[in-house]
Motif scaffolding. Structure first.
Motif, PDB file in Angstrom:
ATOM      1  N   LEU A 115      44.134  50.264  39.135  1.00  0.00           N
ATOM      2  CA  LEU A 115      43.638  49.451  40.243  1.00  0.00           C
ATOM      3  C   LEU A 115      44.463  49.696  41.507  1.00  0.00           C
ATOM      4  CD1 LEU A 115      42.830  46.059  38.480  1.00  0.00           C
ATOM      5  CD2 LEU A 115      41.269  47.915  39.090  1.00  0.00           C
ATOM      6  N   LYS A 116      45.761  49.903  41.329  1.00  0.00           N
ATOM      7  CA  LYS A 116      46.618  50.207  42.471  1.00  0.00           C
ATOM      8  C   LYS A 116      46.175  51.514  43.119  1.00  0.00           C
ATOM      9  CE  LYS A 116      50.345  50.063  45.128  1.00  0.00           C
ATOM     10  NZ  LYS A 116      50.493  49.094  46.221  1.00  0.00           N
ATOM     11  N   GLY A 117      45.902  52.514  42.276  1.00  0.00           N
ATOM     12  CA  GLY A 117      45.471  53.806  42.794  1.00  0.00           C
ATOM     13  C   GLY A 117      44.150  53.709  43.530  1.00  0.00           C
ATOM     14  N   ILE A 118      43.203  52.986  42.951  1.00  0.00           N
ATOM     15  CA  ILE A 118      41.898  52.823  43.597  1.00  0.00           C
ATOM     16  C   ILE A 118      42.044  52.078  44.916  1.00  0.00           C
ATOM     17  CG2 ILE A 118      39.614  51.748  43.395  1.00  0.00           C
ATOM     18  CD1 ILE A 118      39.789  52.268  40.379  1.00  0.00           C
ATOM     19  N   SER A 119      42.849  51.022  44.902  1.00  0.00           N
ATOM     20  CA  SER A 119      43.001  50.194  46.106  1.00  0.00           C
ATOM     21  C   SER A 119      43.626  50.980  47.255  1.00  0.00           C
ATOM     22  CB  SER A 119      43.846  48.953  45.798  1.00  0.00           C
ATOM     23  OG  SER A 119      45.197  49.304  45.548  1.00  0.00           O
ATOM     24  N   GLU A 120      44.539  51.916  46.928  1.00  0.00           N
ATOM     25  CA  GLU A 120      45.195  52.713  47.968  1.00  0.00           C
ATOM     26  C   GLU A 120      44.213  53.674  48.638  1.00  0.00           C
ATOM     27  OE1 GLU A 120      48.317  52.806  49.195  1.00  0.00           O
ATOM     28  OE2 GLU A 120      49.059  51.141  47.981  1.00  0.00           O
ATOM     29  N   GLU A 121      43.211  54.125  47.878  1.00  0.00           N
ATOM     30  CA  GLU A 121      42.309  55.153  48.391  1.00  0.00           C
ATOM     31  C   GLU A 121      40.961  54.602  48.836  1.00  0.00           C
ATOM     32  OE1 GLU A 121      42.258  58.356  45.482  1.00  0.00           O
ATOM     33  OE2 GLU A 121      44.325  57.826  44.956  1.00  0.00           O
ATOM     34  N   ALA A 122      40.667  53.341  48.489  1.00  0.00           N
ATOM     35  CA  ALA A 122      39.384  52.732  48.838  1.00  0.00           C
ATOM     36  C   ALA A 122      39.457  52.039  50.196  1.00  0.00           C
ATOM     37  CB  ALA A 122      38.979  51.721  47.770  1.00  0.00           C
ATOM     38  N   VAL A 123      38.300  51.864  50.805  1.00  0.00           N
ATOM     39  CA  VAL A 123      38.219  51.054  52.014  1.00  0.00           C
ATOM     40  C   VAL A 123      38.539  49.609  51.671  1.00  0.00           C
ATOM     41  CG1 VAL A 123      36.668  50.209  53.819  1.00  0.00           C
ATOM     42  CG2 VAL A 123      36.538  52.595  53.074  1.00  0.00           C
ATOM     43  N   SER A 124      38.016  49.150  50.524  1.00  0.00           N
ATOM     44  CA  SER A 124      38.318  47.810  50.033  1.00  0.00           C
ATOM     45  C   SER A 124      38.104  47.780  48.535  1.00  0.00           C
ATOM     46  CB  SER A 124      37.397  46.772  50.707  1.00  0.00           C
ATOM     47  OG  SER A 124      36.045  47.009  50.347  1.00  0.00           O
ATOM     48  N   LEU A 125      38.845  46.911  47.872  1.00  0.00           N
ATOM     49  CA  LEU A 125      38.731  46.706  46.440  1.00  0.00           C
ATOM     50  C   LEU A 125      38.801  45.217  46.145  1.00  0.00           C
ATOM     51  CD1 LEU A 125      38.886  47.605  43.356  1.00  0.00           C
ATOM     52  CD2 LEU A 125      41.369  47.495  43.659  1.00  0.00           C
ATOM     53  N   ARG A 126      37.911  44.734  45.276  1.00  0.00           N
ATOM     54  CA  ARG A 126      37.978  43.344  44.847  1.00  0.00           C
ATOM     55  C   ARG A 126      37.858  43.288  43.338  1.00  0.00           C
ATOM     56  NH1 ARG A 126      33.923  38.270  46.057  1.00  0.00           N
ATOM     57  NH2 ARG A 126      35.129  36.741  44.898  1.00  0.00           N
ATOM     58  N   ILE A 127      38.730  42.518  42.713  1.00  0.00           N
ATOM     59  CA  ILE A 127      38.634  42.277  41.267  1.00  0.00           C
ATOM     60  C   ILE A 127      37.701  41.094  41.073  1.00  0.00           C
ATOM     61  CG2 ILE A 127      39.889  41.747  39.153  1.00  0.00           C
ATOM     62  CD1 ILE A 127      42.423  42.864  40.529  1.00  0.00           C
ATOM     63  N   LEU A 128      36.581  41.332  40.410  1.00  0.00           N
ATOM     64  CA  LEU A 128      35.583  40.278  40.212  1.00  0.00           C
ATOM     65  C   LEU A 128      35.899  39.389  39.025  1.00  0.00           C
ATOM     66  CD1 LEU A 128      32.375  42.419  40.803  1.00  0.00           C
ATOM     67  CD2 LEU A 128      33.514  40.899  42.424  1.00  0.00           C
ATOM     68  N   GLY A 129      36.641  39.915  38.055  1.00  0.00           N
ATOM     69  CA  GLY A 129      36.982  39.090  36.914  1.00  0.00           C
ATOM     70  C   GLY A 129      37.515  39.903  35.751  1.00  0.00           C
ATOM     71  N   ASN A 130      38.160  39.201  34.835  1.00  0.00           N
ATOM     72  CA  ASN A 130      38.670  39.771  33.585  1.00  0.00           C
ATOM     73  C   ASN A 130      38.265  38.785  32.494  1.00  0.00           C
ATOM     74  OD1 ASN A 130      42.027  40.551  32.329  1.00  0.00           O
ATOM     75  ND2 ASN A 130      40.039  41.244  31.651  1.00  0.00           N
ATOM     76  N   TYR A 131      37.484  39.247  31.531  1.00  0.00           N
ATOM     77  CA  TYR A 131      36.865  38.315  30.582  1.00  0.00           C
ATOM     78  C   TYR A 131      36.619  38.982  29.247  1.00  0.00           C
ATOM     79  CZ  TYR A 131      32.922  40.732  32.776  1.00  0.00           C
ATOM     80  OH  TYR A 131      32.079  41.683  33.288  1.00  0.00           O
TER      81      TYR A 131
END
Length: 378
Positions: free
Chosen positions: A362-378
């Motif tokens: 998630l850190k890697g994606i967030s660094e390279e994305a315009v935006s990142l949101r975690i919708l949930g963990n279930y």
């Protein structure tokens, strides 16, 4: 020029590959030193301007169009691998992504209010009963967005909404609403969907001219409905709403596609049972909470992100999952309002936010994305 046979060529390739491997390992050791420097100075791992300068320089060393393009792709991947190495090192020094989520033992199920979309007898009602029990404090609202708003503004503790059907696919509007509202997926449940054709007590199939139901239900029963070419199909916000409409308007030419339970509730007759063409028809419902929490033992993470609108962007971001040995369960794209031909991606992966490899990805994606949101963990 001496003519080489295949075996000699392969031997030369082996020598070159051994050299490439040794040079790659040397390069990664230098990247490790770069990461140590960034840890001390707080500099970000991803420096796009520096990478573009480097790619331009190495590409200029190539001597043909083919090798220039190949060199660009090769070094793009090398730099991507370097970034993932550096993200891991930062995490080992405590500089990992703050997800904003807290782990809990389980969802609270007593003295809570649950909202669902539709009316009594809808599949949403059935899913809420399935997860929280028949005696739970439940109420309904008109639209999916209304349900999310109820949770977001604190009038309900949880909302139960459909997100995916085994035959009709994703409930796309709800993906868009998850981005719009500050709610989080805390759990999920599945409900078998068995549609019936419902009409007035004195109605017969030959009387039917108009059929009402939710768009998903119309899709799931399209083979049956389309066989009756003189029937007009009209969408409603919910299957149970369709049943209620047919009951209230008391028109023998009208029918609804809904559950048999909805038929019993609104006094309608079953004109035809089990009309969905996929007999293994299951809808996945999500349980939404106002708070970013996840239960101990949760094993699915849902995220959404926007990539930079250029070649390879999605590939590079998803590569963070591969590098961290994370299994992707689902990917769905939705157009971004106001930006033609640009898309937001929704991804489900196996794992928990308590897993270091998930946080690294998630850190890697967030660094390279315009935006990142975690919708949930279930």
């Amino acid at each position: 020029m001496k003519e080489l046979n295949l075996q000699e060529i392969r031997q030369q390739l082996d020598v070159i590959d051994a050299s490439l491997t040794e040079l790659f390992e040397t390069r990664m050791e230098l990247c490790r030193e770069v990461a140590e420097y960034k840890i001390q100075t707080g500099k970000p791992v991803y420096d796009r301007e520096r990478e573009q300068q480097k790619l331009k320089a190495v590409t200029a060393l190539a001597h043909s169009d083919f090798t220039r393009k190949g060199t660009y792709e090769l070094f793009s991947q090398i730099m991507t691998i370097s970034r993932r190495l550096q993200y891991g090192l930062l995490a080992s020094h405590g500089q990992e992504m703050d997800t904003g989520f807290s782990m809990i033992e389980d969802l609270k199920r007593e003295n809570v209010r649950i909202v669902y979309q539709g009316v009594e007898g809808s599949y949403g009602h059935g899913a809420a009963r399935r997860y929280f029990g028949p005696d739970a404090d439940m109420y309904h609202v008109k639209t999916m967005e209304d349900a999310m708003t109820e949770v977001e503004e604190g009038r309900a503790d949880y909302a139960v909404l459909p997100i995916e059907n085994s035959s009709a696919g994703a409930v796309s509007d709800n993906y868009d609403l998850l981005v719009k509202h500050n709610v989080y997926i805390a759990a999920e449940t599945e409900l078998s969907i068995n549609h019936a054709l419902l009409g007035r007590e004195d109605a017969d199939i030959k009387d039917i001219r108009t059929v009402y139901s939710h768009p998903q239900a119309l899709m799931q029963t399209s083979q049956y409905l389309n066989a009756h070419r003189d029937w007009k199909q009209i969408s409603t916000v919910n299957t149970a709403v369709a049943a209620k409409k047919v009951a209230e308007e008391n028109d023998r030419s009208q029918a609804a596609v809904a559950s048999e339970i909805a038929g019993e509730l609104y006094g309608l007759k079953v004109l035809e049972r089990s009309i969905n063409h996929n007999k293994n028809n299951v809808t996945r419902f999500i349980i939404l909470s106002k708070d970013p929490v996840y239960r101990k033992g949760a094993n699915k993470v849902s995220i959404c992100f926007e990539g930079v609108h250029r070649s390879g962007s999605l590939y590079n971001m998803l590569g963070n999952l591969i590098y961290n040995d994370i299994n992707m369960l689902m990917i769905e794209s939705r157009p971004i309002p106001g930006r033609s031909w640009e898309y937001r991606f929704f991804v489900d992966v196996e794992g928990s936010l308590s897993d270091a490899k998930i946080r690294n990805a998630l850190k890697g994606i967030s660094e390279e994305a315009v935006s990142l949101r975690i919708l949930g963990n279930y």
